[in-house]
Design a protein around this motif. Structure first.
Motif, PDB file in Angstrom:
ATOM      1  N   LYS A   6       0.862  -1.178   0.000  1.00  0.00           N
ATOM      2  CA  LYS A   6       0.000   0.000   0.000  1.00  0.00           C
ATOM      3  C   LYS A   6       0.900   1.230   0.000  1.00  0.00           C
ATOM      4  N   VAL A   8       1.872   4.927   0.958  1.00  0.00           N
ATOM      5  CA  VAL A   8       1.504   5.841   2.043  1.00  0.00           C
ATOM      6  C   VAL A   8       1.900   7.279   1.749  1.00  0.00           C
ATOM      7  N   GLN A 132       4.193   0.560   2.051  1.00  0.00           N
ATOM      8  CA  GLN A 132       4.044  -0.287   3.233  1.00  0.00           C
ATOM      9  C   GLN A 132       3.636  -1.684   2.781  1.00  0.00           C
ATOM     10  N   ILE A 134       1.916  -5.124   2.888  1.00  0.00           N
ATOM     11  CA  ILE A 134       0.774  -5.654   3.636  1.00  0.00           C
ATOM     12  C   ILE A 134       0.689  -7.156   3.392  1.00  0.00           C
ATOM     13  N   LEU A 141      -6.202  -4.596   5.430  1.00  0.00           N
ATOM     14  CA  LEU A 141      -4.863  -4.046   5.208  1.00  0.00           C
ATOM     15  C   LEU A 141      -4.059  -4.234   6.489  1.00  0.00           C
TER      16      LEU A 141
ATOM     17  N   LEU B 108      -3.866   9.326   6.344  1.00  0.00           N
ATOM     18  CA  LEU B 108      -2.540   9.518   6.926  1.00  0.00           C
ATOM     19  C   LEU B 108      -2.403  10.946   7.447  1.00  0.00           C
ATOM     20  N   LEU B 130       5.331  10.990   9.363  1.00  0.00           N
ATOM     21  CA  LEU B 130       4.084  10.600   8.714  1.00  0.00           C
ATOM     22  C   LEU B 130       3.476   9.455   9.511  1.00  0.00           C
ATOM     23  N   GLN B 132       0.308   6.641  10.201  1.00  0.00           N
ATOM     24  CA  GLN B 132      -0.779   5.810   9.677  1.00  0.00           C
ATOM     25  C   GLN B 132      -1.690   5.425  10.846  1.00  0.00           C
ATOM     26  N   VAL B 142      -3.648  -3.146  11.904  1.00  0.00           N
ATOM     27  CA  VAL B 142      -4.626  -3.088  10.824  1.00  0.00           C
ATOM     28  C   VAL B 142      -4.854  -1.624  10.466  1.00  0.00           C
ATOM     29  N   ILE B 143      -4.577  -1.316   9.205  1.00  0.00           N
ATOM     30  CA  ILE B 143      -4.686   0.058   8.727  1.00  0.00           C
ATOM     31  C   ILE B 143      -6.132   0.524   8.785  1.00  0.00           C
TER      32      ILE B 143
END
Lengths: 243, 243
Positions: A6, A8, A132, A134, A141, B108, B130, B132, B142-143
Motif C-alpha cells: 500500500k 503511504v 508499506q 501488507i 490491510l 494519513l 508521517l 498511519q 490493521v490500517i
C-alpha cells in the motif's frame, strides 16, 4: 515472490501527499499492476475518472536489478498500460521510468525516480513514493514488516485485436485492467479490485470501473497455466498459476 | 477520542527513513505516549538502549488547537518525559515543540515541526513525521482510513518522590513508561508495550525494558477513575477509565 504494498506517500515537485488508496500487486513471476483510486472525488473530472493513475505490465515490461548491498534495487518500468499515455494526457512521462528502491529497517520501501513530463530533453521531476508491505493473505490491510509472502499467485492476460488486459491475483487480492486496443478514452478503460473474504471463496468488490468490467475472470482457484477462460466474451490466458 | 498511530516516515535534516516500530497512543482525555523502539540494533549502544526516543505526557503537557480549515491542527508538546532530556543527551531539543498536523484524504497524518538541538538561538532543524492510523481494537497493525476509534481508554499515572510514570491503554494497546525521579541514566528508565490478544484478557508483551518493568499495572478492565493500584510496590493512580 508474490507481494502487495500500500502506498503511504507520494512526493513530486515539492508536494507531499497521499490522496489515494493505492495498492501495487506483483505476482510470483513478476507481473505487476498498480491501481490508484482517489479516496475523495473533489471535482467533476475526478468523479468521472476517480483514479490518479493505473499502470500494469508483465515481467517483460520491467527490468529488476538487485544491488549488491542487499538493501537497494533498481527497477526500470516499461509499462504495458499507462493510463496517462493511453488517454494521451499532455505533460506526462513517455517511455521507460528508472526507479531506485530502498528497503528500510522497518520494512517500508522508498521508491525514488525521475520522470520527464516535458519530453526526454525537458526538465526532469524527481519523485518519491513510500510503500508499506501488507499481508497478501488477509482480507484487510494488515501491516507486514517484510515484503515477503507465500500463497496464491495467478495472472491472466488478454492481448487480441480488440482488447489488452492483465489480472494479477496475489494472495486474497485481485487487481486487473482491461482496455480497448482501438480506444484511448476513459470509456475504453476498465479496472477491478477484489478481495477474497476471510472465509474463502467469497469476493468483495472494492473498485469496479468501466462498461466492460463484467469481462474480468472471476474464478481463480481452478485454473492451470496455459488455460483459457472466457468472461462475457473476452478470452483470457492464464500465464501463471501458483495455487 | 482514543487513537493509535504507527509512524511510517521520519525526515530530518534532509534524511528520510524509518528505523523503528513507533506507535503513538492518545487517550480519550488527551494523555499520550510515543514509544519508538528500533527494529534492528546495529551497534552496542543500540543494543544497550534499543529506542530512538520515548516521550509522554498528560493532557496538561500538550496544547491542541484545531484550525478552522478542518484539515490541520496545531499541537504544542511540553513533554513530561522526553528520554533525550532525561538522559541529558547533548544537541537535542529542550522545551516546547511546536508541530502542525495535516490530515490527508487517505487518512494519513503529516506532522511538521522544527526543533532546536543547539539551543533556542541556534539553528532550527525542520522535521516531518508521517502517521498511519491503525485500529486500536485489533491485536495486529490493521490500517484504518481515519484517526477515529471507540473503545477502552484507561490512563495510569504515578508521581511520587521516587518515580514518575504514565501508562496509556487505548483499545487493545498498552504503552507505558516508569522513570526514577532522582535518576537520569538508562537504568532508571522502564518501558512497556503490550497488546491484548483477539481473545480478550491475554496480553502479549511486545516491548519490555528496564529493571523496574515489573512495576507496571497489568489489570485494566476492573479499574475506576480515582482508583489506586499497586504493582510490585509502586502505587499508580487511575486518572482516566473509559471502559
Amino acid at each position: 515472490m508474490p507481494a502487495i504494498c500500500k502506498r503511504v506517500l507520494f512526493e513530486a515537485g515539492g508536494n507531499v501527499n497521499e490522496r489515494t488508496l493505492t495498492l501495487s500487486s506483483v505476482s510470483n513471476d513478476g507481473h505487476y499492476i498498480s491501481v490508484r483510486p482517489l479516496v475523495k472525488k473533489n471535482t467533476e473530472a475526478e468523479r468521472e475518472f476517480p483514479f490518479e493513475w493505473v499502470f500494469a505490465g508483465t515481467k517483460d515490461h520491467i527490468e529488476v536489478t538487485n544491488e549488491t548491498d542487499g538493501v537497494t534495487q533498481k527497477q526500470v518500468f516499461d509499462f504495458w498500460l499507462d493510463t496517462n499515455v493511453y488517454l494521451g494526457i499532455s505533460n506526462t512521462h513517455r517511455g521507460k521510468v528508472h526507479t531506485k528502491w530502498t528497503t528500510w529497517e522497518s520494512g517500508l520501501l522508498l521508491e525514488q525516480g525521475t520522470v520527464f513530463p516535458f519530453g526526454k530533453d525537458g526538465e526532469g521531476v524527481d519523485f518519491k513514493e513510500l510503500w508499506q508491505p501488507i499481508d497478501a493473505n488477509r482480507d484487510e490491510l494488515v501491516i507486514q514488516d517484510k515484503l515477503e509472502s507465500q500463497g496464491r499467485s495467478v495472472t491472466f492476460k488478454v492481448d487480441n485485436n480488440e482488447y489488452f488486459g492483465l489480472v494479477v491475483v496475489v494472495g486474497k487480492w485481485v487487481q486487473g485492467f482491461l482496455a480497448k486496443k482501438n480506444g484511448g478514452s476513459k470509456r475504453d478503460l476498465n479496472f477491478v479490485r477484489l478481495v477474497e473474504s476471510a472465509f474463502a471463496g467469497k469476493y468483495t468488490t472494492l473498485e469496479r470501473y468501466g462498461v466492460d468490467a463484467d469481462k474480468f475472470p472471476c474464478e481463480f482457484d481452478t485454473v492451470k497455466k496455459g488455460d483459457h477462460v472466457t468472461a462475457n466474451g473476452v478470452q483470457w490466458e492464464v500465464i501463471e498459476a501458483h495455487l
